[in-house]
Design an enzyme around this catalytic site. Structure first.
Site, PDB file in Angstrom:
ATOM      1  N   HIS A 297       4.646  -2.249   6.625  1.00  0.00           N
ATOM      2  CA  HIS A 297       3.252  -2.532   6.234  1.00  0.00           C
ATOM      3  C   HIS A 297       2.390  -2.786   7.466  1.00  0.00           C
ATOM      4  CE1 HIS A 297       4.159  -2.312   2.079  1.00  0.00           C
ATOM      5  NE2 HIS A 297       4.933  -3.388   2.043  1.00  0.00           N
TER       6      HIS A 297
ATOM      7  N   LEU B 279     -20.324   6.657   8.102  1.00  0.00           N
ATOM      8  CA  LEU B 279     -19.110   6.901   7.304  1.00  0.00           C
ATOM      9  C   LEU B 279     -18.986   5.783   6.285  1.00  0.00           C
ATOM     10  CD1 LEU B 279     -16.258   8.244   6.853  1.00  0.00           C
ATOM     11  CD2 LEU B 279     -15.384   6.651   8.563  1.00  0.00           C
TER      12      LEU B 279
ATOM     13  N   ASP C 247       1.330   6.075   1.281  1.00  0.00           N
ATOM     14  CA  ASP C 247       2.617   5.629   0.739  1.00  0.00           C
ATOM     15  C   ASP C 247       3.743   5.848   1.755  1.00  0.00           C
ATOM     16  OD1 ASP C 247       4.348   4.594  -1.130  1.00  0.00           O
ATOM     17  OD2 ASP C 247       4.463   6.424  -2.349  1.00  0.00           O
TER      18      ASP C 247
HETATM   19  C1  IPE Z   1       0.676   3.629  -4.635  1.00  0.00           C
HETATM   20  O1  IPE Z   1       1.938   3.525  -4.041  1.00  0.00           O
HETATM   21  C2  IPE Z   1      -0.182   2.453  -4.260  1.00  0.00           C
HETATM   22  C3  IPE Z   1      -0.612   2.391  -2.865  1.00  0.00           C
HETATM   23  C4  IPE Z   1      -0.363   3.279  -1.946  1.00  0.00           C
HETATM   24  C5  IPE Z   1      -1.410   1.239  -2.530  1.00  0.00           C
HETATM   25  P1  IPE Z   1       3.175   2.874  -4.805  1.00  0.00           P
HETATM   26  O2  IPE Z   1       4.311   2.918  -3.860  1.00  0.00           O
HETATM   27  O3  IPE Z   1       2.817   1.563  -5.378  1.00  0.00           O
HETATM   28  O4  IPE Z   1       3.378   3.897  -6.025  1.00  0.00           O
HETATM   29  P2  IPE Z   1       4.649   4.180  -6.933  1.00  0.00           P
HETATM   30  O5  IPE Z   1       5.170   2.848  -7.411  1.00  0.00           O
HETATM   31  O6  IPE Z   1       5.674   4.868  -6.078  1.00  0.00           O
HETATM   32  O7  IPE Z   1       4.139   5.055  -8.017  1.00  0.00           O
HETATM   33  C1  IPE Z   2       2.644   1.896   0.496  1.00  0.00           C
HETATM   34  O1  IPE Z   2       3.951   1.826   0.959  1.00  0.00           O
HETATM   35  C2  IPE Z   2       1.927   0.583   0.669  1.00  0.00           C
HETATM   36  C3  IPE Z   2       1.642  -0.111  -0.602  1.00  0.00           C
HETATM   37  C4  IPE Z   2       1.963   0.295  -1.795  1.00  0.00           C
HETATM   38  C5  IPE Z   2       0.916  -1.363  -0.478  1.00  0.00           C
HETATM   39  P1  IPE Z   2       5.136   1.313   0.052  1.00  0.00           P
HETATM   40  O2  IPE Z   2       5.296  -0.140   0.265  1.00  0.00           O
HETATM   41  O3  IPE Z   2       4.938   1.715  -1.367  1.00  0.00           O
HETATM   42  O4  IPE Z   2       6.348   2.091   0.678  1.00  0.00           O
HETATM   43  P2  IPE Z   2       7.589   2.718  -0.085  1.00  0.00           P
HETATM   44  O5  IPE Z   2       7.057   3.622  -1.143  1.00  0.00           O
HETATM   45  O6  IPE Z   2       8.358   1.576  -0.660  1.00  0.00           O
HETATM   46  O7  IPE Z   2       8.338   3.439   0.977  1.00  0.00           O
HETATM   47 MG    MG Z   3       5.486   3.378  -2.404  1.00  0.00          MG
END
Ligand code: IPE
Ligand code: IPE
Ligand code: MG
Length: 245
Positions: free
Chosen positions: A42, A136, A25
């Site tokens: 991303h 793995l 995240d």
């Molecule tokens: C969880 O992250 C999903 C992934 C890392 C793929 P999110 O950014 O979607 O989670 P929330 O919305 O903060 O709970």
């Molecule tokens: C995690 O990073 C990737 C996915 C959920 C696909 P985020 O896109 O949720 O990044 P933040 O949480 O907005 O910083």
């Molecule tokens: Mg996020």
């Protein structure tokens, strides 16, 4: 802490870390901090996936599960969703030879549903071509939701009862597990979540029931080998009791 020392310590204390799960995240915040579009975060985050698979090989972890797209992530803009999809499918398309070479087995865990066929097929192709890997196992949680996973298992079991294959008395923990979308994913020993958020966000409820959890402040695109070692070191200090004493 050097790698060698960590490897020896893990051996010496006989610490079983077979399976590492990561909620990757913080991509969006990483980009916003730099005045870049979220897509830049991303892109950087996707590069880290390869790095972390390399660390898992290096530290001889046998299974790693990476949360790449949740069923709740459909709430994002169409363009962000399709950008993430193309990143993940391009990553695995371009990675197939290396996966086979390094004997890495990819397992796609999620539902096809609204995922474009082209994207889904490229992931499934990586899974198929890497199926003999034995060094793995990399589970890619993609269009994955934990509650949907349990729902799927319940529906499959209900259908088996209707078809007369089983009776309700036969339902046990193994049967529930065997009917999950994530049926091939082992219990997770250590779960890392980056970006400082302290929640699970619908990630693998069945497999994390006894996981150690480590929340880290680092944003996913900044996650380094030192962060990886830090998490293993923390895990080493934990006392896993599993309800015993
Ligand atoms: C969880 O992250 C999903 C992934 C890392 C793929 P999110 O950014 O979607 O989670 P929330 O919305 O903060 O709970
Ligand atoms: C995690 O990073 C990737 C996915 C959920 C696909 P985020 O896109 O949720 O990044 P933040 O949480 O907005 O910083
Ligand atoms: Mg996020």
């Amino acid at each position: 802490m050097s790698f060698k020392k960590l490897e020896n310590d893990l051996k010496e204390f006989n610490i079983p870390l077979n399976h590492l799960g990561i909620i990757m995240d913080g991509n969006g915040r990483w980009a916003t901090k730099r005045n870049l579009p979220r897509s830049a975060g991303h892109r950087q985050g996707a590069l880290k996936i390869k790095d972390v698979i390399g660390y898992a090989l290096k530290y001889k972890i046998s299974e790693i599960t990476l949360y790449t797209f949740s069923t709740e992530n459909w709430k994002r803009s169409k363009s962000e969703v399709s950008f993430i999809f193309s990143l993940v499918s391009d990553l695995f398309e371009g990675y197939i030879d290396e996966l086979i070479d390094k004997k890495i087995k990819v397992n796609i865990v999620g539902a096809q549903n609204n995922v474009p066929t082209k994207v889904w097929n490229s992931l499934k192709k990586a899974e198929f071509l890497s199926k003999n890997g034995d060094q793995l196992k990399v589970n890619i949680a993609f269009n994955y939701g934990g509650q949907e996973d349990i729902l799927y298992s319940i529906k499959s079991i209900a259908n088996k009862i209707i078809n007369g294959e089983i009776i309700p008395e036969n339902i046990d923990l193994k049967l529930i597990q065997d009917n999950l979308i994530s049926k091939d994913v082992e219990p997770i020993d250590l779960l890392i979540r980056t970006s400082g958020e302290q929640r699970i966000s619908n990630f693998m409820p069945w497999q994390i029931s006894y996981s150690e959890i480590y929340f880290m402040k680092v944003l996913w695109p900044d996650f380094s080998e030192d962060d990886f070692i830090e998490a293993l070191e923390e895990y080493k200090r934990r006392n896993r009791r599993f309800g015993g004493i």
